[in-house]
Design a protein around this motif. Structure first.
Motif, PDB file in Angstrom:
ATOM      1  N   UNK A 484      44.645  58.278   4.601  1.00 47.84           N
ATOM      2  CA  UNK A 484      45.069  58.908   3.352  1.00 47.84           C
ATOM      3  C   UNK A 484      44.938  60.418   3.476  1.00 47.84           C
ATOM      4  N   UNK A 485      43.778  60.882   3.921  1.00 44.57           N
ATOM      5  CA  UNK A 485      43.608  62.322   4.126  1.00 44.57           C
ATOM      6  C   UNK A 485      42.194  62.627   4.582  1.00 44.57           C
ATOM      7  N   UNK A 486      41.942  63.907   4.850  1.00 43.16           N
ATOM      8  CA  UNK A 486      40.600  64.376   5.116  1.00 43.16           C
ATOM      9  C   UNK A 486      39.822  64.444   3.804  1.00 43.16           C
ATOM     10  N   UNK A 487      38.563  64.026   3.828  1.00 43.87           N
ATOM     11  CA  UNK A 487      37.735  64.114   2.622  1.00 43.87           C
ATOM     12  C   UNK A 487      37.667  65.546   2.121  1.00 43.87           C
ATOM     13  N   UNK A 488      37.526  66.491   3.062  1.00 42.22           N
ATOM     14  CA  UNK A 488      37.341  67.883   2.673  1.00 42.22           C
ATOM     15  C   UNK A 488      38.630  68.510   2.150  1.00 42.22           C
ATOM     16  N   UNK A 489      39.790  67.918   2.483  1.00 45.89           N
ATOM     17  CA  UNK A 489      41.062  68.487   2.053  1.00 45.89           C
ATOM     18  C   UNK A 489      41.563  67.896   0.743  1.00 45.89           C
ATOM     19  N   UNK A 490      40.910  66.861   0.265  1.00 46.06           N
ATOM     20  CA  UNK A 490      41.354  66.188  -0.953  1.00 46.06           C
ATOM     21  C   UNK A 490      41.356  67.172  -2.124  1.00 46.06           C
ATOM     22  N   UNK A 491      42.399  67.077  -2.955  1.00 42.76           N
ATOM     23  CA  UNK A 491      42.541  67.939  -4.131  1.00 42.76           C
ATOM     24  C   UNK A 491      42.212  67.106  -5.367  1.00 42.76           C
ATOM     25  N   UNK A 492      41.412  67.658  -6.252  1.00 39.24           N
ATOM     26  CA  UNK A 492      41.008  66.940  -7.467  1.00 39.24           C
ATOM     27  C   UNK A 492      41.713  67.578  -8.663  1.00 39.24           C
ATOM     28  N   UNK A 493      42.687  66.871  -9.219  1.00 32.31           N
ATOM     29  CA  UNK A 493      43.475  67.363 -10.349  1.00 32.31           C
ATOM     30  C   UNK A 493      43.167  66.514 -11.574  1.00 32.31           C
ATOM     31  N   UNK A 494      42.469  67.111 -12.532  1.00 25.26           N
ATOM     32  CA  UNK A 494      42.122  66.418 -13.782  1.00 25.26           C
ATOM     33  C   UNK A 494      41.495  65.044 -13.526  1.00 25.26           C
ATOM     34  N   UNK A 495      40.639  64.985 -12.529  1.00 25.94           N
ATOM     35  CA  UNK A 495      39.948  63.742 -12.215  1.00 25.94           C
ATOM     36  C   UNK A 495      40.689  62.812 -11.281  1.00 25.94           C
ATOM     37  N   UNK A 496      41.936  63.154 -10.922  1.00 19.16           N
ATOM     38  CA  UNK A 496      42.717  62.326 -10.007  1.00 19.16           C
ATOM     39  C   UNK A 496      42.627  62.891  -8.586  1.00 19.16           C
ATOM     40  N   UNK A 497      42.450  61.989  -7.621  1.00 18.89           N
ATOM     41  CA  UNK A 497      42.463  62.402  -6.223  1.00 18.89           C
ATOM     42  C   UNK A 497      43.906  62.589  -5.752  1.00 18.89           C
ATOM     43  N   UNK A 498      44.188  63.748  -5.188  1.00 22.69           N
ATOM     44  CA  UNK A 498      45.516  64.021  -4.637  1.00 22.69           C
ATOM     45  C   UNK A 498      45.334  64.363  -3.159  1.00 22.69           C
ATOM     46  N   UNK A 499      46.100  63.686  -2.308  1.00 21.07           N
ATOM     47  CA  UNK A 499      45.960  63.886  -0.866  1.00 21.07           C
ATOM     48  C   UNK A 499      47.101  64.760  -0.341  1.00 21.07           C
ATOM     49  N   UNK A 500      46.765  65.891   0.257  1.00 18.57           N
ATOM     50  CA  UNK A 500      47.793  66.821   0.740  1.00 18.57           C
ATOM     51  C   UNK A 500      48.816  66.185   1.669  1.00 18.57           C
ATOM     52  N   UNK A 501      48.385  65.227   2.505  1.00 22.51           N
ATOM     53  CA  UNK A 501      49.331  64.599   3.436  1.00 22.51           C
ATOM     54  C   UNK A 501      50.530  64.001   2.712  1.00 22.51           C
ATOM     55  N   UNK A 502      50.270  63.372   1.578  1.00 20.92           N
ATOM     56  CA  UNK A 502      51.361  62.737   0.837  1.00 20.92           C
ATOM     57  C   UNK A 502      52.353  63.774   0.344  1.00 20.92           C
ATOM     58  N   UNK A 503      51.828  64.874  -0.206  1.00 15.19           N
ATOM     59  CA  UNK A 503      52.713  65.919  -0.730  1.00 15.19           C
ATOM     60  C   UNK A 503      53.513  66.552   0.405  1.00 15.19           C
ATOM     61  N   UNK A 504      52.850  66.832   1.512  1.00 16.38           N
ATOM     62  CA  UNK A 504      53.525  67.456   2.658  1.00 16.38           C
ATOM     63  C   UNK A 504      54.608  66.550   3.231  1.00 16.38           C
ATOM     64  N   UNK A 505      54.309  65.237   3.277  1.00 19.69           N
ATOM     65  CA  UNK A 505      55.302  64.290   3.796  1.00 19.69           C
ATOM     66  C   UNK A 505      56.539  64.257   2.906  1.00 19.69           C
TER      67      UNK A 505
END
Length: 596
Positions: A484-505
């Motif tokens: 899914x992604x690196x733990x350290x790269x995970x973005x937290x938006x209003x309590x939701x986990x967002x993984x940069x890999x998904x957005x980049x893909x």
């Protein structure tokens, strides 16, 4: 305080970690075996070789007549390689290098690298691989931390060594240039190449290292007598492979002869049907000092009697295409950004790929758009695997010969033979099938620990030997893992986990986008908001175009709030995009402008 020996430091670093071990996992171990390709064993015999030196000697004897490496239009046979390696090992012993002593290698992909690599190992030394593009500060840290007293450096980077040297324990410096080893004698072609690089192209900054010895002179001295045999075991350290420099202070992963032997045997058993004893030719654009290329290209293909085409500078795509214009290769290793750059080159797209058997990817997440484009161009899929420096590096691999793997799946594959993979929840318990958690590894390829850093070792290896990778993943009922992604790269938006890999893909699915990176920037309301950095393939692409594309493919909380166009993105030496560098830039801007 005296510097500890390799064994002392290894024992310190291997002490049980203080973190709490995860509780008994669900019954998921081994579910992947049913998905193994026919003929692949569940376990490998790690006792086949006592050391990498024994393995090297067997390979160079068995394939003596074959070409081992190709560089700058010249060829080096396995017999020639073995002779030069013996000479270098003998020279190191002559200048007093002792077993367990660290020898640094600061070289690009040229003949000099395998000569220095296997020569140091044959002398019983521990290899410290150094990125030639390091700054003086980075180089000084690695040389000081490792305690290296000997270094082999390309003259193009000798000025950096000169600046770093006063802070280190280095006593012996060997300098070499591209043309030095292109023939047994220093021929006219080698002299011409060295002259052009130094005096015409001005690629060799001035340096002053009066104590330096030329590598050719060292080999000549070493060739006068055979090296003394050194008794090595699988428990002896082979490499201090530095990692973590992009996220903090670089740490030396202690990799033993046994770690590397296990990993190369795991991979060889996996690819046995695809890569045979026939003379395979592999394109090697990734630097051999990087663990991925070191294990796959330098070690695994050695055991196949393979012919390695060495690429010194993969970022110069036009030069790479010129080098391979008349080459036919059966294998290639790369990472997402490298494949993307090659595919953007018209000459690469026009090549004949009928002989290509295996295109491998690792080092960073493979993006669907790039993988599918590669298959359209070559007719062959990219086989993705997963690994990390601390695992020598291979952890999981996709099958290389199954019909259902002929299309990109997004999976990093199945655990390698003799390897167990589990996923740890935030509370320390083990996750079940279909449940996300931090990927943890147990196997013979897992490092001894971090050099002279028992506290850092304890953070990643628990008392039962499980290595926590820092990557978040999930395993399906067939045993296939998806990151899914690196733990350290995970973005937290209003309590939701967002993984940069998904957005980049999603971003690179747009035909007008070449590369992309997504990060989280502080936001007083949402916690973080998503910012994306985009390299355009189509100069006419607008912010509105990007956002419209994202809206079609991403749910609301995953939508980028800020889009910034760039000519390029910061990358590591092997082309992995540095999100941390982009984040640091944004934090610096915010600190400078409180109202931003």
């Amino acid at each position: 305080m005296p510097t500890p020996t390799a064994h002392e430091a290894a024992n310190q670093a291997a002490q049980p970690a203080t973190q709490t071990a995860a509780r008994t996992p669900p019954n998921t171990d081994g579910i992947w075996y049913a998905s193994y390709p026919p003929g692949v064993p569940r376990e490998i015999d790690v006792t086949q070789y006592a050391s990498l030196v024994e393995y090297f000697d067997e390979c160079t004897t068995k394939f003596a007549q074959r070409v081992a490496f190709v560089s700058a239009g010249a060829s080096l046979t396995y017999r020639g390689l073995a002779r030069k390696v013996a000479a270098f090992a003998s020279y190191l012993q002559q200048i007093g290098v002792q077993p367990g002593e660290r020898v640094a290698i600061m070289l690009p992909n040229t003949f000099q690298y395998p000569v220095a690599l296997f020569g140091a190992l044959k002398a019983g030394a521990i290899v410290v691989n150094v990125n030639p593009l390091y700054t003086a500060r980075e180089l000084a840290h690695q040389l000081k931390d490792s305690g290296a007293r000997t270094i082999v450096v390309f003259e193009n980077f000798a000025h950096t060594l000169q600046e770093a040297l006063p802070e280190t324990q280095v006593k012996h410096v060997l300098v070499t240039a591209l043309g030095d080893l292109l023939a047994d004698g220093f021929n006219a072609k080698g002299r011409l190449i060295n002259f052009v690089l130094k005096h015409v192209k001005k690629l060799v900054p001035a340096y002053h290292l009066p104590q330096a010895v030329g590598l050719r002179a060292a080999l000549a001295a070493g060739a006068r007598e055979a090296p003394r045999p050194v008794k090595l075991t699988r428990d002896d350290l082979a490499f201090l492979q530095y990692t973590g420099g992009t996220t903090g202070v670089a740490k030396g992963a202690m990799l033993t002869h046994g770690n590397l032997i296990a990993n190369l045997l795991q991979a060889k058993s996996w690819t046995a049907d695809q890569m045979t004893g026939d003379a395979e030719t592999v394109l090697t654009p990734l630097p051999l000092y990087h663990i991925y290329s070191l294990t796959v290209n330098a070690l695994i293909f050695l055991g196949l009697g393979g012919r390695n085409i060495l690429i010194a500078n993969p970022r110069d795509t036009k030069m790479v295409m010129k080098i391979i214009r008349h080459e036919t290769f059966t294998g290639i290793t790369g990472i997402n950004t490298l494949y993307n750059a090659f595919l953007d080159d018209e000459e690469f797209r026009k090549r004949d790929f009928s002989k290509l058997k295996l295109a491998m990817a690792g080092g960073m997440a493979m993006q669907r758009a790039v993988a599918e484009r590669f298959q359209q161009v070559t007719g062959k899929p990219i086989i993705e695997g997963y690994g990390l420096t601390e695992c020598s590096p291979i952890v999981t691999m996709n099958p290389v010969n199954l019909q259902d793997m002929q299309a990109f799946s997004g999976s990093i594959g199945l655990p390698a033979p003799s390897t167990v993979v589990r996923f740890r929840r935030e509370d320390g318990t083990w996750a079940g099938i279909g449940e996300a958690g931090e990927l943890c590894v147990h196997g013979p390829q897992v490092m001894r620990g971090y050099w002279q850093r028992p506290d850092e070792t304890a953070k990643v290896i628990d008392a039962d030997g499980w290595l926590a990778t820092g990557d978040v993943g999930i395993m399906d009922e067939r045993g296939y893992t998806r990151l899914i992604d690196r733990k350290k790269d995970m973005i937290l938006v209003s309590g939701f986990n967002v993984y940069p890999n998904e957005i980049e893909a999603v971003l690179v699915m747009h035909p007008g986008i070449s590369e992309a990176a997504a990060i989280g920037v502080p936001d007083p309301v949402q916690g973080e908001r998503i910012k994306v950095f985009v390299v355009r393939r189509d100069p006419a692409l607008t912010v509105d175009d990007v956002l419209a594309h994202c809206r079609k493919n991403l749910t609301g909380y995953k939508m980028p709030k800020i889009v910034e166009f760039r000519d390029s993105l910061p990358q590591t030496n092997v082309g992995k995009i540095l999100r941390r560098a982009l984040r640091d830039e944004e934090i610096a801007k915010l600190n400078g402008k409180p109202d931003a």
